[in-house]
Design a protein around this motif. Structure first.
Motif, mmCIF file in Angstrom:
data_model
loop_
_atom_site.group_PDB
_atom_site.id
_atom_site.type_symbol
_atom_site.label_atom_id
_atom_site.label_comp_id
_atom_site.label_asym_id
_atom_site.label_seq_id
_atom_site.Cartn_x
_atom_site.Cartn_y
_atom_site.Cartn_z
ATOM 1 N N TRP A 232 0.672 -0.965 -0.054
ATOM 2 C CA TRP A 232 0.164 -0.200 -0.101
ATOM 3 C C TRP A 232 0.927 1.449 0.027
ATOM 4 N N ASN B 5 -2.325 2.595 4.753
ATOM 5 C CA ASN B 5 -2.952 1.252 5.343
ATOM 6 C C ASN B 5 -2.833 1.421 6.967
ATOM 7 N N ASN C 82 -7.191 -3.262 3.203
ATOM 8 C CA ASN C 82 -6.927 -1.907 3.839
ATOM 9 C C ASN C 82 -8.611 -1.440 4.278
#
Length: 189
Positions: A160, A165, A174
């Motif tokens: 991410w 996240n 997420n």
């Protein structure tokens, strides 16, 4: 996790079928890397090779650039009611099996409900499980193996790097990514 949502399976199935049509996916190889010190990171990423990933994929903030580079668009969003979302997976068959930090097999988008446009949120590596040792990237083991037909056994690793996240950079889901349909008062352009 015991199950993956069907849209993800469909995206991987499409990638697997295309990959088979183009030839076998490249063999996975581990990418060794020394642990980073705080001074080496400097960019806020938990591993220095994530900067390479970011630099190689930032151009995909434009959905059209991703499609032009061979990422296959999907129209189903992956979300788990308890874990959060992954978003829309765009899979590049030529990168299935890659553990190169600059060649993720999938890039993930989330729809902006105000504009109707998709925004890049994460990248993902997908490696078929052919009996090899569990792949590693960024000093981390891949998640899995997962076994879904027709894709078959595989490992995956998310990063991410375009949307924070709270569960961590490498978590599969997420909680800040959602697939809820856009409100009617915000039509797509």
């Amino acid at each position: 996790m015991s199950a993956r949502p069907r849209p993800f399976i469909a995206a991987l199935a499409l990638a697997a079928a295309t990959s088979l049509a183009l030839g076998a996916a490249p063999a996975a190889t581990a990418v060794p890397a020394a642990p980073a010190t705080t001074a080496e990171k400097g960019d806020g990423f938990p591993h220095p090779d994530l900067k390479r990933t970011y630099d190689a994929t930032v151009k995909y903030r434009s959905e059209q650039a991703a499609i032009a580079d061979g990422y296959l668009r999907t129209d189903e969003c992956v979300e788990d009611p308890e874990l959060g979302g992954m978003g829309y997976h765009y899979v590049k068959p030529a990168h299935v099996g890659s553990t190169d930090p600059t060649k993720p097999a999938a890039i993930l988008y989330e729809e902006d409900h105000k504009t109707g446009k998709r925004e890049l949120v994460a990248v993902e590596w997908v490696v078929p499980n052919t009996g090899q040792p569990r792949p590693y990237l960024f000093d981390r083991p891949f998640d899995g193996p997962f076994d879904f037909e027709p894709v078959g056994p595989h490992y995956s690793l998310h990063a991410w790097i375009f949307k924070k996240n709270p569960r961590g950079v490498f978590a599969p889901f997420n909680p800040r990514v959602h697939c809820t349909p856009c409100p009617e008062d915000h039509p797509h352009p």
